[in-house]
Motif scaffolding. Structure first.
Motif, PDB file in Angstrom:
ATOM      1  N   TYR A  43       0.826  -1.200   0.000  1.00 22.50           N
ATOM      2  CA  TYR A  43       0.000   0.000   0.000  1.00 22.50           C
ATOM      3  C   TYR A  43       0.862   1.253   0.000  1.00 22.50           C
ATOM      4  O   TYR A  43       1.877   1.311   0.687  1.00 22.50           O
ATOM      5  CB  TYR A  43      -0.894   0.047   1.245  1.00 22.50           C
ATOM      6  CG  TYR A  43      -1.929  -1.044   1.282  1.00 22.50           C
ATOM      7  CD1 TYR A  43      -3.149  -0.890   0.649  1.00 22.50           C
ATOM      8  CD2 TYR A  43      -1.688  -2.237   1.966  1.00 22.50           C
ATOM      9  CE1 TYR A  43      -4.106  -1.896   0.684  1.00 22.50           C
ATOM     10  CE2 TYR A  43      -2.637  -3.238   2.006  1.00 22.50           C
ATOM     11  CZ  TYR A  43      -3.844  -3.060   1.369  1.00 22.50           C
ATOM     12  OH  TYR A  43      -4.778  -4.046   1.401  1.00 22.50           O
ATOM     13  N   ASP A  47      -2.965   5.455   0.806  1.00 21.39           N
ATOM     14  CA  ASP A  47      -4.087   4.518   0.685  1.00 21.39           C
ATOM     15  C   ASP A  47      -4.675   4.174   2.052  1.00 21.39           C
ATOM     16  O   ASP A  47      -5.831   3.793   2.158  1.00 21.39           O
ATOM     17  CB  ASP A  47      -3.639   3.203   0.027  1.00 21.39           C
ATOM     18  CG  ASP A  47      -3.196   3.372  -1.407  1.00 21.39           C
ATOM     19  OD1 ASP A  47      -3.585   4.364  -2.051  1.00 21.39           O
ATOM     20  OD2 ASP A  47      -2.435   2.503  -1.885  1.00 21.39           O
ATOM     21  N   SER A  73      -5.050  -1.037  -3.170  1.00 19.50           N
ATOM     22  CA  SER A  73      -3.763  -0.374  -3.289  1.00 19.50           C
ATOM     23  C   SER A  73      -3.718   0.436  -4.572  1.00 19.50           C
ATOM     24  O   SER A  73      -4.171  -0.012  -5.625  1.00 19.50           O
ATOM     25  CB  SER A  73      -2.635  -1.409  -3.297  1.00 19.50           C
ATOM     26  OG  SER A  73      -1.400  -0.765  -3.546  1.00 19.50           O
TER      27      SER A  73
END
Length: 96
Positions: A43, A47, A73
């Protein structure tokens, strides 16, 4: 790359906490690399949901847990390759 002893201790404390009271039984389990590669997600820090900053002086620290199961992601590409690239950049910057 040398590792500080306190970091090794911190790592093992986390491992023993995660494995619980059946530490020795769980430690003997094999790591499934194929499963890990298929399920790895990397990620971007943007995010991950966060708690908004507050100007309330009575609050000095906040800890929270985030459920990422519904978060996609924004990083494109193969997660393992992305992770290797991140560590490579971090290692290179430590060598400078």
């Amino acid at each position: 790359m040398k590792t500080a002893p306190h970091l090794k201790t911190k790592l093992w404390k986390g491992v023993t906490k995660a494995l619980g009271k059946d530490f020795s039984d769980n430690l003997d389990r094999k790591f499934d690399l194929s499963f890990a590669e298929r399920n790895l997600v990397v990620y971007d820090m943007f995010d991950v949901p966060k708690v908004e900053q507050t100007n309330d002086s009575r609050i000095s620290a906040v800890r929270f847990t985030v459920d990422l199961s519904a978060v996609r992601s924004s990083i494109e590409g193969i997660p393992l390759s992305n992770l290797k690239a991140i560590f490579r950049v971090a290692q290179d910057s430590n060598l400078e």
